[in-house]
Design a protein around this motif. Sequence first.
Motif, PDB file in Angstrom:
ATOM      1  N   ALA A 124       0.675  -1.284  -0.090  1.00 14.95           N
ATOM      2  CA  ALA A 124       0.413  -0.184   0.083  1.00 14.95           C
ATOM      3  C   ALA A 124       1.025   1.380  -0.315  1.00 14.95           C
ATOM      4  N   LYS A 125       1.965   1.005   0.722  1.00 15.84           N
ATOM      5  CA  LYS A 125       3.309   2.594   0.049  1.00 15.84           C
ATOM      6  C   LYS A 125       3.953   1.527  -0.576  1.00 15.84           C
ATOM      7  N   LYS A 126       3.638   1.174  -1.169  1.00 10.63           N
ATOM      8  CA  LYS A 126       4.708   0.879  -2.560  1.00 10.63           C
ATOM      9  C   LYS A 126       6.239   0.209  -1.627  1.00 10.63           C
ATOM     10  N   SER A 163      10.225   1.952  -3.388  1.00 11.92           N
ATOM     11  CA  SER A 163       9.924   3.162  -3.133  1.00 11.92           C
ATOM     12  C   SER A 163      11.010   4.025  -2.703  1.00 11.92           C
ATOM     13  N   ASN A 165      13.306   5.057   0.195  1.00 13.13           N
ATOM     14  CA  ASN A 165      13.588   5.248   1.707  1.00 13.13           C
ATOM     15  C   ASN A 165      11.659   6.588   1.793  1.00 13.13           C
ATOM     16  N   ASP A 166      11.314   5.433   2.846  1.00 13.95           N
ATOM     17  CA  ASP A 166      10.074   6.104   3.188  1.00 13.95           C
ATOM     18  C   ASP A 166      10.322   7.905   3.994  1.00 13.95           C
ATOM     19  N   LEU A 167       9.634   8.462   3.331  1.00 10.75           N
ATOM     20  CA  LEU A 167      10.037   9.843   2.998  1.00 10.75           C
ATOM     21  C   LEU A 167       9.399  10.733   4.940  1.00 10.75           C
ATOM     22  N   ILE A 213      17.392   4.289  -2.736  1.00  7.69           N
ATOM     23  CA  ILE A 213      17.887   3.488  -1.977  1.00  7.69           C
ATOM     24  C   ILE A 213      17.367   1.909  -2.899  1.00  7.69           C
ATOM     25  N   GLU A 244      24.124   7.041  -2.522  1.00  2.00           N
ATOM     26  CA  GLU A 244      24.387   5.843  -0.950  1.00  2.00           C
ATOM     27  C   GLU A 244      24.367   4.684  -1.812  1.00  2.00           C
ATOM     28  N   PHE A 351       7.152  16.928  -1.002  1.00  2.00           N
ATOM     29  CA  PHE A 351       5.691  15.498  -1.306  1.00  2.00           C
ATOM     30  C   PHE A 351       4.280  15.014  -0.516  1.00  2.00           C
ATOM     31  N   LYS A 354       1.682  16.735  -0.798  1.00  2.00           N
ATOM     32  CA  LYS A 354       0.766  16.103  -2.407  1.00  2.00           C
ATOM     33  C   LYS A 354       1.263  16.296  -3.500  1.00  2.00           C
ATOM     34  N   LYS A 357       5.043  14.848  -6.417  1.00  2.00           N
ATOM     35  CA  LYS A 357       5.544  12.648  -6.704  1.00  2.00           C
ATOM     36  C   LYS A 357       6.339  13.251  -7.544  1.00  2.00           C
ATOM     37  N   LEU A 358       7.163  12.252  -7.957  1.00  2.00           N
ATOM     38  CA  LEU A 358       7.800  11.923  -8.576  1.00  2.00           C
ATOM     39  C   LEU A 358       7.877  12.156 -10.470  1.00  2.00           C
TER      40      LEU A 358
END
Length: 358
Positions: A124-126, A163, A165-167, A213, A244, A351, A354, A357-358
């Motif tokens: 659900a969070k990619k 996706s 690192n969790d931002l 990452i 990194e 981000f 909203k 987004k990339l």
Amino acid sequence: MVASEKDFENAVHQVKLLKEDPGNDAKLKLYALYKQATEGPCNVPKPRVFDFLGRAKWDAWTALGSLPKETARQNYVDFVSSLRPSLTSSSGEGPAAHRSLPESEDVVVTSKDSITVITLNRPAKKNAITYQMYQDITLALKAASKDNSTITVFTGNGNYYSSGNDLSNFSNRSGSLQQMYAESALTLRNFVDSFIDFPKPLVALVNGPAVGIAVTVLGLFDAVYASDRATFHTPFSSLGITPEGCSSYTFPKIMGPAKAAEMLIFGKKITAREACAQGLVTEVFPHNTFQKEAWARLTAYAKNPPKAMRIGKQLLRSFGKETLHAVNAEECRVLQERWLSEECVNAIQTFFSKKGKL
Ligand SMILES: CCCCCC/C=C/C(=O)SCCNC(=O)CCNC(=O)[C@H](O)C(C)(C)COP(=O)(O)OP(=O)(O)OC[C@H]1O[C@@H](n2cnc3c(N)ncnc32)[C@H](O)[C@@H]1OP(=O)(O)O
């Protein structure tokens, strides 16, 4: 070792015999894994708003996404054994990670045909990687390096590989900023070290888009198989941060400095086929046959003599190892400074508002 039907039935029976209440979280997890193992992914409507228990169960089941029935069965058996260490599976020794991994739903470890599989499981969070997940993955790699598997595989559940690192990693922790960034740099350094030092063949099955990452550490894998739906994106500059995962060293070596700069400095997103042409990906498969073809390949490779593969890998890796550790230390030091920068703080705020987004 994969849990058989009989192991699963035994585990279900053992749950009925539990003398102590394992607590609500454990019961929800058992419920979700049982449903996934017996019926597959949740496709029933969400219960009504006042049916709190029904909704909690539905949420737990839905969170398992497209986790295969066999994996859910295995996880159920493992979880029951962890509730009562004296209850052991009738099939003998369980998967390695079961012996030393903390309980984690976001990082799932299974074993099959001499292959240990580490699955990022936050569809659900990619499959964004939380602070806890960095630590769980580090532990999972340490456990896999000692288990009796021949090959270790890394993959993602759902339509994303990860996706990155969790931002929100920096917004939901306590303590001073300096302390949090110092801890994060150390956690990152340990995480990347565990890839550098991993002693057996390590293979990534990139089932969908990969970001940040999740892309950079691919330079430390021995093979990278990708679905043709996968993309590879390292938008570091637009996030105000720097590369990194040892990518500042591995990427120029793999693809040449010009292509590495295009990805790592200018943030160019590339397709699986481009990544393959540039040497980051070993082979690309059509998405609808990806799992079948990649697993056929892995199952065949896992039959090779394990010691020869392990020693071969160590030969390939050993001469560059000191350099990789030095690169990792320097990348983490620089990142720790970047996290405090206005550029980085603004990018993360954008981000979550909203807009970015990339
Ligand atoms: C210990 C610290 C170590 C730090 C190491 C340094 C690592 C650096 C990196 O990895 S840099 C890369 C960071 N990743 C990103 O910038 C990706 C951000 N995400 C996106 O741009 C988009 O979500 C997307 C393009 C990946 C997918 O877009 P879309 O298909 O439209 O899906 P959603 O945006 O609706 O996503 C669904 C849901 O997931 C949440 N989410 C996705 N990715 C992340 C993430 N990286 N961090 C936190 N949350 C993420 C997104 O907010 C949605 O949540 P919601 O449903 O709104 O609650």
